[in-house]
Motif scaffolding. Structure first.
Motif, mmCIF file in Angstrom:
data_model
loop_
_atom_site.group_PDB
_atom_site.id
_atom_site.type_symbol
_atom_site.label_atom_id
_atom_site.label_comp_id
_atom_site.label_asym_id
_atom_site.label_seq_id
_atom_site.Cartn_x
_atom_site.Cartn_y
_atom_site.Cartn_z
ATOM 1 N N PHE A 162 41.514 50.895 44.225
ATOM 2 C CA PHE A 162 42.282 51.498 45.317
ATOM 3 C C PHE A 162 41.381 51.763 46.519
ATOM 4 O O PHE A 162 40.298 52.345 46.399
ATOM 5 C CB PHE A 162 42.936 52.793 44.850
ATOM 6 C CG PHE A 162 44.100 52.579 43.920
ATOM 7 C CD1 PHE A 162 45.377 52.425 44.419
ATOM 8 C CD2 PHE A 162 43.899 52.500 42.546
ATOM 9 C CE1 PHE A 162 46.459 52.213 43.566
ATOM 10 C CE2 PHE A 162 44.963 52.296 41.687
ATOM 11 C CZ PHE A 162 46.245 52.142 42.197
ATOM 12 N N LYS B 92 42.667 59.234 45.254
ATOM 13 C CA LYS B 92 42.675 57.839 44.808
ATOM 14 C C LYS B 92 42.527 57.772 43.291
ATOM 15 O O LYS B 92 41.628 58.403 42.737
ATOM 16 C CB LYS B 92 41.529 57.056 45.471
ATOM 17 C CG LYS B 92 41.742 56.749 46.930
ATOM 18 C CD LYS B 92 40.756 55.705 47.443
ATOM 19 C CE LYS B 92 39.326 56.180 47.289
ATOM 20 N NZ LYS B 92 38.381 55.181 47.876
ATOM 21 N N ASP C 151 39.343 53.359 39.211
ATOM 22 C CA ASP C 151 39.480 51.915 39.045
ATOM 23 C C ASP C 151 40.184 51.608 37.728
ATOM 24 O O ASP C 151 39.981 52.287 36.719
ATOM 25 C CB ASP C 151 38.113 51.240 39.070
ATOM 26 C CG ASP C 151 37.423 51.375 40.424
ATOM 27 O OD1 ASP C 151 38.107 51.740 41.402
ATOM 28 O OD2 ASP C 151 36.210 51.111 40.494
ATOM 29 N N ALA D 130 45.470 48.563 47.648
ATOM 30 C CA ALA D 130 44.620 48.318 46.478
ATOM 31 C C ALA D 130 44.269 46.838 46.404
ATOM 32 O O ALA D 130 45.117 45.978 46.683
ATOM 33 C CB ALA D 130 45.307 48.760 45.197
#
Length: 455
Positions: free
Chosen positions: A127, A164, A167, A192
């Protein structure tokens, strides 16, 4: 004209068409391409008065070119375009964004993406930005990510708010995403990047890492076991050196000891003791490349922590340095090696000793067994008016800077067995003052008190 929208696909719908018609549309025409430049795949070349079919891109860019080269005058064309979110993506990398990003997303939207990368890879999702209406359970606007190709795949996360997400890495080559907005509050949305991901650390060569391999999205990095650090190639590991040392005693060695130290090393040890302590360092092995000025490989010892603190010495070669004691409660030891000759290096022990007893106590006792303990790294032991002296504190012979006046420093040997522990029975070995030499035999302090003398 280039239409570039921060969504997945663009739909173009012609509403009027009045362009000069010719064979193969050679004069006046409208050309639409699936991409961002004139050589992108063509979606069609149009002229005349027949409305083209609805055109849809495979990505987020559309190239529209209108050209007029005839003398014919017509009404031209009109068209409307619409941004479509969601769809099936068969690519190894790209970007997914909420509708209208970076402007606020539209209300009452539902977008579903199905991402598929090459076989034998995973999907990585990173993101770049995230701002979706906040709610404790993400009941209004949200992004849902699942590990697979459908809404029934295992849930990875249900996200909203302004933080955010971490990952994401799928367990297969597919990833399913759904974005939902309600009819009220709208925010900037998200962006993203996705990519095909492989675990380089799972390869037989461990990613080329000598010790540890750490997989990251789209890449990997090497790391080392405790006590080692990455070499210049960022893959091999070599013994670490330097650091902040706060223990009262310990051992310092050159990197890779007892093997030869590596080239191009710069190690700085900063030894810090409590304020009432002084630090001593004693080398029990020493072998560095050396010349008269220690130009190549050397070790420097300073009182203080900075590179311009008081220098005690710069050493190289094979001659073992003498014991060095800091002026304050900290010491800097720096080792440097050049890019040529390497030797075995050095091993040194440091130990810290309190100097509170030298600040006004009149009488000291010196226990030989305690000195042995201190020399091997034991704790300092003290009691009212009596202090166990370390070998460093006893090493005062011939040092004119010692100032004990007007009080005297008395040394007693308690290693002999005694019938009484009465202090008046103890005989001093010596007395030290600023004016009198080491080793003079003197009466005991209690004898001097009996005669009215100051001690």
């Amino acid at each position: 004209m280039l239409i570039y929208l921060t969504i997945l696909q663009i739909v173009l719908n012609f509403t009027t068409m009045d362009v000069y018609k010719s064979s193969f549309c050679g004069y006046d025409y409208i050309e639409v391409r699936d991409g961002y430049w004139k050589n992108s795949p063509s979606l069609g070349k149009f002229c005349g008065d027949k409305l083209p079919e609805v055109l849809t891109t495979t990505d987020s860019r559309m190239w529209i070119e209108f050209r007029s080269s005839s003398n014919w005058v017509g009404k031209g064309f009109s068209a409307i375009y619409e941004a479509i979110c969601g769809g099936e993506i068969h690519k190894d990398s790209g970007q997914i964004q909420s509708p209208n990003y970076p402007d606020d997303y539209r209300p009452s939207k539902e977008c579903i993406w199905k991402i598929t990368v090459a076989e034998n890879y995973n999907v990585g999702l990173i993101f770049q930005a995230f701002e979706i209406e906040r709610h404790d359970t993400c009941a209004y606007d949200y992004l849902e990510v699942r590990d697979g190709s459908s809404e029934n795949s295992p849930l990875i996360g249900h996200f909203c708010g302004y933080d955010k997400p971490d990952d994401i890495r799928s367990s297969s080559n597919t990833l399913w995403m759904k974005f939902v907005s309600d009819a009220t509050v709208n925010k900037a949305g998200f962006a993203a990047n996705f990519l095909k991901e492989e675990d380089e650390c799972a390869k037989p060569d461990n990613g080329g890492c000598e010790q540890r391999c750490v997989n990251t999205l789209g890449s990997f990095k090497c790391s080392c076991d405790p006590g080692y650090e990455l070499g210049p190639d960022k893959k091999s590991c070599e013994a670490a050196c330097g650091g902040l040392l706060t223990k009262l005693n310990g051992t310092i060695t050159t990197p890779a000891w007892p093997k030869e130290y590596p080239s191009n090393k710069n190690c700085v040890w900063q030894v810090v003791a409590p304020s009432q302590y002084r630090i001593s360092v004693k080398f029990d092995y020493f072998e560095l490349e050396g010349n008269e000025v220690c130009k190549y490989d050397f070790v420097e010892i300073r009182s203080g922590l900075s590179s311009d603190s008081k220098l005690h010495g710069k050493f190289c070669g094979t001659e073992v340095p003498e014991v060095i004691t800091s002026q304050y409660n900290n010491m800097r030891i720096e080792f440097k090696s050049d890019n040529t000759v390497s030797k075995k290096g050095f091993r040194a022990h440091f130990f810290s000793v309190s100097v509170l007893g030298l600040m006004g106590l009149l009488c000291y006792r010196c226990d030989a067994s305690a000195i042995s303990t201190l020399a091997s790294g034991g704790e300092l032991v003290s009691e009212p008016l009596f202090l166990l002296l370390s070998p460093v504190e006893l090493n005062m012979k011939g040092k004119s800077e010692i100032s004990c006046s007007p009080d005297f420093l008395f040394m007693f040997d308690l290693s002999e067995s005694r019938d009484s522990d009465t202090r008046s029975d103890w005989s001093p070995l010596s007395r030290v003052t600023a004016r009198e030499p080491w080793g003079e035999q003197v009466p005991t302090p209690w004898e001097q008190r009996q005669h009215g003398r100051r001690v």
